[in-house]
Design a protein around this motif. Sequence first.
Motif, PDB file in Angstrom:
ATOM      1  N   TYR A 198      -7.305  20.330  69.883  1.00 18.23           N
ATOM      2  CA  TYR A 198      -6.677  20.497  71.190  1.00 18.23           C
ATOM      3  C   TYR A 198      -7.145  19.398  72.139  1.00 18.23           C
ATOM      4  CZ  TYR A 198      -5.063  25.195  69.815  1.00 18.23           C
ATOM      5  OH  TYR A 198      -4.450  26.264  69.201  1.00 18.23           O
ATOM      6  N   PHE A 199      -8.443  19.126  72.134  1.00 19.51           N
ATOM      7  CA  PHE A 199      -8.986  18.059  72.971  1.00 19.51           C
ATOM      8  C   PHE A 199      -8.353  16.721  72.601  1.00 19.51           C
ATOM      9  CE2 PHE A 199     -12.053  14.533  72.792  1.00 19.51           C
ATOM     10  CZ  PHE A 199     -12.125  14.258  74.140  1.00 19.51           C
TER      11      PHE A 199
ATOM     12  N   THR B  74      -8.360  26.722  77.691  1.00 17.23           N
ATOM     13  CA  THR B  74      -9.539  27.503  77.300  1.00 17.23           C
ATOM     14  C   THR B  74     -10.353  26.770  76.239  1.00 17.23           C
ATOM     15  OG1 THR B  74      -8.480  29.604  77.843  1.00 17.23           O
ATOM     16  CG2 THR B  74     -10.314  29.685  76.278  1.00 17.23           C
ATOM     17  N   GLN B  75      -9.681  26.216  75.235  1.00 13.51           N
ATOM     18  CA  GLN B  75     -10.392  25.491  74.177  1.00 13.51           C
ATOM     19  C   GLN B  75     -11.129  24.279  74.743  1.00 13.51           C
ATOM     20  OE1 GLN B  75     -10.788  26.086  70.793  1.00 13.51           O
ATOM     21  NE2 GLN B  75      -9.848  28.080  71.141  1.00 13.51           N
ATOM     22  N   ILE B  76     -10.498  23.569  75.647  1.00 12.87           N
ATOM     23  CA  ILE B  76     -11.150  22.393  76.245  1.00 12.87           C
ATOM     24  C   ILE B  76     -12.331  22.813  77.105  1.00 12.87           C
ATOM     25  CG2 ILE B  76     -10.835  20.503  77.894  1.00 12.87           C
ATOM     26  CD1 ILE B  76      -8.123  20.052  76.557  1.00 12.87           C
ATOM     27  N   ARG B  77     -12.164  23.862  77.871  1.00 10.81           N
ATOM     28  CA  ARG B  77     -13.264  24.367  78.696  1.00 10.81           C
ATOM     29  C   ARG B  77     -14.448  24.779  77.815  1.00 10.81           C
ATOM     30  NH1 ARG B  77     -10.437  27.009  81.863  1.00 10.81           N
ATOM     31  NH2 ARG B  77     -10.261  28.945  80.698  1.00 10.81           N
ATOM     32  N   GLN B  78     -14.165  25.461  76.694  1.00 11.70           N
ATOM     33  CA  GLN B  78     -15.234  25.858  75.780  1.00 11.70           C
ATOM     34  C   GLN B  78     -15.919  24.636  75.171  1.00 11.70           C
ATOM     35  OE1 GLN B  78     -13.310  28.484  72.995  1.00 11.70           O
ATOM     36  NE2 GLN B  78     -13.392  30.232  74.390  1.00 11.70           N
ATOM     37  N   LEU B  79     -15.141  23.629  74.817  1.00 10.90           N
ATOM     38  CA  LEU B  79     -15.726  22.407  74.258  1.00 10.90           C
ATOM     39  C   LEU B  79     -16.630  21.735  75.291  1.00 10.90           C
ATOM     40  CD1 LEU B  79     -15.958  20.325  71.990  1.00 10.90           C
ATOM     41  CD2 LEU B  79     -13.873  19.245  72.877  1.00 10.90           C
ATOM     42  N   GLU B  80     -16.166  21.649  76.530  1.00  6.56           N
ATOM     43  CA  GLU B  80     -16.986  21.059  77.593  1.00  6.56           C
ATOM     44  C   GLU B  80     -18.279  21.845  77.791  1.00  6.56           C
ATOM     45  OE1 GLU B  80     -13.780  18.841  80.504  1.00  6.56           O
ATOM     46  OE2 GLU B  80     -14.116  20.997  80.818  1.00  6.56           O
ATOM     47  N   GLU B  81     -18.200  23.167  77.736  1.00  2.00           N
ATOM     48  CA  GLU B  81     -19.396  23.998  77.882  1.00  2.00           C
ATOM     49  C   GLU B  81     -20.368  23.758  76.733  1.00  2.00           C
ATOM     50  OE1 GLU B  81     -17.933  28.010  78.230  1.00  2.00           O
ATOM     51  OE2 GLU B  81     -17.095  27.639  80.221  1.00  2.00           O
TER      52      GLU B  81
ATOM     53  N   HIS C 169     -15.125  10.290  68.232  1.00  2.00           N
ATOM     54  CA  HIS C 169     -15.635  11.135  67.145  1.00  2.00           C
ATOM     55  C   HIS C 169     -14.537  12.040  66.584  1.00  2.00           C
ATOM     56  CE1 HIS C 169     -19.869  10.064  67.123  1.00  2.00           C
ATOM     57  NE2 HIS C 169     -19.804  10.001  68.437  1.00  2.00           N
ATOM     58  N   ALA C 170     -13.738  12.646  67.462  1.00  2.00           N
ATOM     59  CA  ALA C 170     -12.654  13.522  66.989  1.00  2.00           C
ATOM     60  C   ALA C 170     -11.655  12.734  66.148  1.00  2.00           C
ATOM     61  CB  ALA C 170     -11.947  14.178  68.182  1.00  2.00           C
ATOM     62  N   ASP C 171     -11.286  11.531  66.597  1.00  2.00           N
ATOM     63  CA  ASP C 171     -10.371  10.699  65.817  1.00  2.00           C
ATOM     64  C   ASP C 171     -10.956  10.391  64.441  1.00  2.00           C
ATOM     65  OD1 ASP C 171      -8.431  10.619  67.826  1.00  2.00           O
ATOM     66  OD2 ASP C 171      -9.076   8.651  68.577  1.00  2.00           O
ATOM     67  N   ALA C 172     -12.252  10.064  64.399  1.00  2.00           N
ATOM     68  CA  ALA C 172     -12.903   9.756  63.121  1.00  2.00           C
ATOM     69  C   ALA C 172     -12.938  10.982  62.205  1.00  2.00           C
ATOM     70  CB  ALA C 172     -14.326   9.241  63.366  1.00  2.00           C
ATOM     71  N   ILE C 173     -13.209  12.140  62.777  1.00  2.00           N
ATOM     72  CA  ILE C 173     -13.260  13.374  61.979  1.00  2.00           C
ATOM     73  C   ILE C 173     -11.899  13.666  61.359  1.00  2.00           C
ATOM     74  CG2 ILE C 173     -13.426  15.907  62.184  1.00  2.00           C
ATOM     75  CD1 ILE C 173     -15.727  15.309  64.265  1.00  2.00           C
ATOM     76  N   PHE C 174     -10.838  13.604  62.157  1.00  2.00           N
ATOM     77  CA  PHE C 174      -9.515  13.928  61.633  1.00  2.00           C
ATOM     78  C   PHE C 174      -8.988  12.844  60.700  1.00  2.00           C
ATOM     79  CE2 PHE C 174      -9.592  16.827  65.337  1.00  2.00           C
ATOM     80  CZ  PHE C 174      -9.555  18.006  64.602  1.00  2.00           C
ATOM     81  N   THR C 175      -9.356  11.594  60.929  1.00  2.00           N
ATOM     82  CA  THR C 175      -8.985  10.528  60.000  1.00  2.00           C
ATOM     83  C   THR C 175      -9.666  10.753  58.660  1.00  2.00           C
ATOM     84  OG1 THR C 175      -8.603   8.935  61.766  1.00  2.00           O
ATOM     85  CG2 THR C 175      -9.089   8.032  59.586  1.00  2.00           C
ATOM     86  N   THR C 176     -10.939  11.117  58.681  1.00  2.00           N
ATOM     87  CA  THR C 176     -11.665  11.398  57.445  1.00  2.00           C
ATOM     88  C   THR C 176     -11.047  12.575  56.707  1.00  2.00           C
ATOM     89  OG1 THR C 176     -13.711  10.513  58.361  1.00  2.00           O
ATOM     90  CG2 THR C 176     -13.927  12.000  56.468  1.00  2.00           C
ATOM     91  N   GLY C 177     -10.656  13.609  57.442  1.00  2.00           N
ATOM     92  CA  GLY C 177      -9.996  14.758  56.809  1.00  2.00           C
ATOM     93  C   GLY C 177      -8.688  14.364  56.153  1.00  2.00           C
ATOM     94  N   ASP C 178      -7.896  13.533  56.841  1.00  2.00           N
ATOM     95  CA  ASP C 178      -6.626  13.066  56.267  1.00  2.00           C
ATOM     96  C   ASP C 178      -6.870  12.231  55.016  1.00  2.00           C
ATOM     97  OD1 ASP C 178      -5.291  14.309  58.348  1.00  2.00           O
ATOM     98  OD2 ASP C 178      -4.996  12.449  59.503  1.00  2.00           O
TER      99      ASP C 178
END
Length: 119
Positions: free
Chosen positions: A11-12, A37-44, A70-79
Amino acid sequence: MNDLNFHHLRYFQTVAHDGNLTRAAERLNVSQSAVSTQIRQLEERLGQKLFERRGRSLILTEAGQIALDHADAIFTTGDETREYAARANVRPAPGAAGRITGDSLPKFSDWISPAPPRP
């Protein structure tokens, strides 16, 4: 630190690339409040603000840019992992698609450790 999950990151990542909460929610097929909500939780969980509001746009903070990298790297690695598994004819067990469990880790490491076959 409390657990992060892929929803937080996906989501972020979508909001960061779109720059707009409403468009991101539409692309994700979820409500705007769910994304917020997901972004707020991630920020927290990270203890950092990831966005600054500028009018209707959301602009990444410095911490947000680092998190996006980091998120881009994580999802690229998953792909890449899914693509490699498809080339190696590795199929997940029924009902296990998209999940890695303790039981699957030895099998996972078996097919990623060796060098890929030469063409």
